[in-house]
Design a protein around this motif. Sequence first.
Motif, PDB file in Angstrom:
ATOM      1  N   SER A  39     -20.264 -19.449 -15.372  1.00  0.00           N
ATOM      2  CA  SER A  39     -21.370 -20.165 -15.995  1.00  0.00           C
ATOM      3  C   SER A  39     -22.005 -21.132 -15.010  1.00  0.00           C
ATOM      4  O   SER A  39     -21.349 -21.702 -14.158  1.00  0.00           O
ATOM      5  CB  SER A  39     -20.879 -20.914 -17.229  1.00  0.00           C
TER       6      SER A  39
ATOM      7  N   ASP B 168     -27.254 -22.579 -17.707  1.00  0.00           N
ATOM      8  CA  ASP B 168     -27.092 -21.479 -18.657  1.00  0.00           C
ATOM      9  C   ASP B 168     -27.244 -21.988 -20.091  1.00  0.00           C
ATOM     10  O   ASP B 168     -26.852 -23.120 -20.410  1.00  0.00           O
ATOM     11  CB  ASP B 168     -25.694 -20.850 -18.538  1.00  0.00           C
TER      12      ASP B 168
ATOM     13  N   LYS C 145     -23.705 -10.307 -21.529  1.00  0.00           N
ATOM     14  CA  LYS C 145     -24.272  -9.577 -20.386  1.00  0.00           C
ATOM     15  C   LYS C 145     -25.660 -10.077 -19.994  1.00  0.00           C
ATOM     16  O   LYS C 145     -26.191  -9.687 -18.956  1.00  0.00           O
ATOM     17  CB  LYS C 145     -24.359  -8.081 -20.719  1.00  0.00           C
ATOM     18  N   MET C 146     -26.251 -10.928 -20.815  1.00  0.00           N
ATOM     19  CA  MET C 146     -27.621 -11.389 -20.562  1.00  0.00           C
ATOM     20  C   MET C 146     -27.652 -12.408 -19.419  1.00  0.00           C
ATOM     21  O   MET C 146     -26.691 -13.152 -19.205  1.00  0.00           O
ATOM     22  CB  MET C 146     -28.210 -12.029 -21.826  1.00  0.00           C
ATOM     23  N   ASP C 147     -28.754 -12.429 -18.709  1.00  0.00           N
ATOM     24  CA  ASP C 147     -28.936 -13.415 -17.643  1.00  0.00           C
ATOM     25  C   ASP C 147     -29.123 -14.807 -18.245  1.00  0.00           C
ATOM     26  O   ASP C 147     -29.791 -14.981 -19.261  1.00  0.00           O
ATOM     27  CB  ASP C 147     -30.173 -13.067 -16.804  1.00  0.00           C
ATOM     28  N   GLY C 148     -28.529 -15.795 -17.585  1.00  0.00           N
ATOM     29  CA  GLY C 148     -28.736 -17.178 -17.983  1.00  0.00           C
ATOM     30  C   GLY C 148     -28.031 -17.580 -19.263  1.00  0.00           C
ATOM     31  O   GLY C 148     -28.431 -18.535 -19.927  1.00  0.00           O
TER      32      GLY C 148
ATOM     33  N   LYS D 246     -32.783 -14.331 -26.879  1.00  0.00           N
ATOM     34  CA  LYS D 246     -34.012 -14.246 -26.070  1.00  0.00           C
ATOM     35  C   LYS D 246     -35.094 -15.173 -26.635  1.00  0.00           C
ATOM     36  O   LYS D 246     -35.805 -15.853 -25.876  1.00  0.00           O
ATOM     37  CB  LYS D 246     -34.512 -12.788 -26.062  1.00  0.00           C
TER      38      LYS D 246
ATOM     39  N   GLN E  81     -34.252 -18.648 -25.627  1.00  0.00           N
ATOM     40  CA  GLN E  81     -34.564 -18.822 -24.199  1.00  0.00           C
ATOM     41  C   GLN E  81     -36.069 -18.972 -23.970  1.00  0.00           C
ATOM     42  O   GLN E  81     -36.500 -19.770 -23.135  1.00  0.00           O
ATOM     43  CB  GLN E  81     -34.039 -17.624 -23.404  1.00  0.00           C
TER      44      GLN E  81
END
Length: 342
Positions: free
Chosen positions: A10, A14, A43-46, A250, A253
């Motif tokens: 992490s 994040d 598995k997602m970015d950030g 998402k 984010q």
Amino acid sequence: MVVGPLAGNSRADDLKVGFIYVGPVGDAGWSYAHDLGRQEVEKMDGVTTSYVESVPEGPDAERVIANMARKGFGLIFTTSFGYMDPTLKVAQQNPDVIFEHCSGFKLAKNMGNYFGRMYQARYLSGIVAGSMTKSNILGYVAAFPIPEVIRGINAFTLGVQSVNPDAQVRVVWTKTWYDPATEKEAAKSLLDVGADVITQHQDSPGPQEAAEEAGAYSVGYNSDMSKFAPKAHLTAPIWNWGPFYTKIVKEVQDGTWKSESLWPGMKEGVVGLSPFGPMVPADVKATVEEAKENIISGDLVVFAGPVKDQDGNVKIAEGEVPADKDLLGMTWFVEGVVGSTE
């Protein structure tokens, strides 16, 4: 109560996403299905994820939710009906954290709620069970007499009756979500009165094992339970939370998240059926597939009238389709169910 590890490496920036489960992630059931969704988020970015499992509903839940909020989690999913009021209370105390509660109905500025139209998959599993029974007695091991469970029993029964109007669905309540021994014994009591297909609304594979031991058929729940009863398992209504959870993360984010009540179903891929067992004939599979396509297209609405209750009273008139609020508050059994809603 077990805390799951933080995923991956992490970073300080994040988005920390927390999940709170009522059962163990190894239950093969409800919490397991949600954790498969968490693993997709991981598995997602950030994003960094963590979970706490086996959290009882009540004061313990409030403490765990509040603890997560204090530790810098920006988004917290609470995944049991009994977490609703604790989630709302902690949300009001932590306006900068976003909360999503599963299966409830309360909202706040920073708290949404969500569920899935599992009754659609229940209906399809009823087609399978109604086609495979020879005794015309189907056993349903059920958790608690709340609208979610009653709605599922009714949808299953309507699916059964669509192919086998002579069949009846007998219900036994266990008042448990995860108690393998109790749930297995409840299944045995249904087998003893002639049921030759057992289905369930709990998180353990106990009813599946009871059916296999008795040489009967079974329909699982939450995830593919065929490994517990390979000779009995016809199929299972299952959850697929990954696409939904990644969508919500998402939105958080991107800054587009808003508080709302979401109830996606088969069309959105949140609910479906596990693979059929080898004993299910091709014509039954074809019937189920046709019904599935009609549900997705909107040509088949599970609770479209006429629908009668156990006493033969028309509850949903011909040509009528119940509103979501009526489905979410369902407290009566359809004709063909044997048992009490208490």
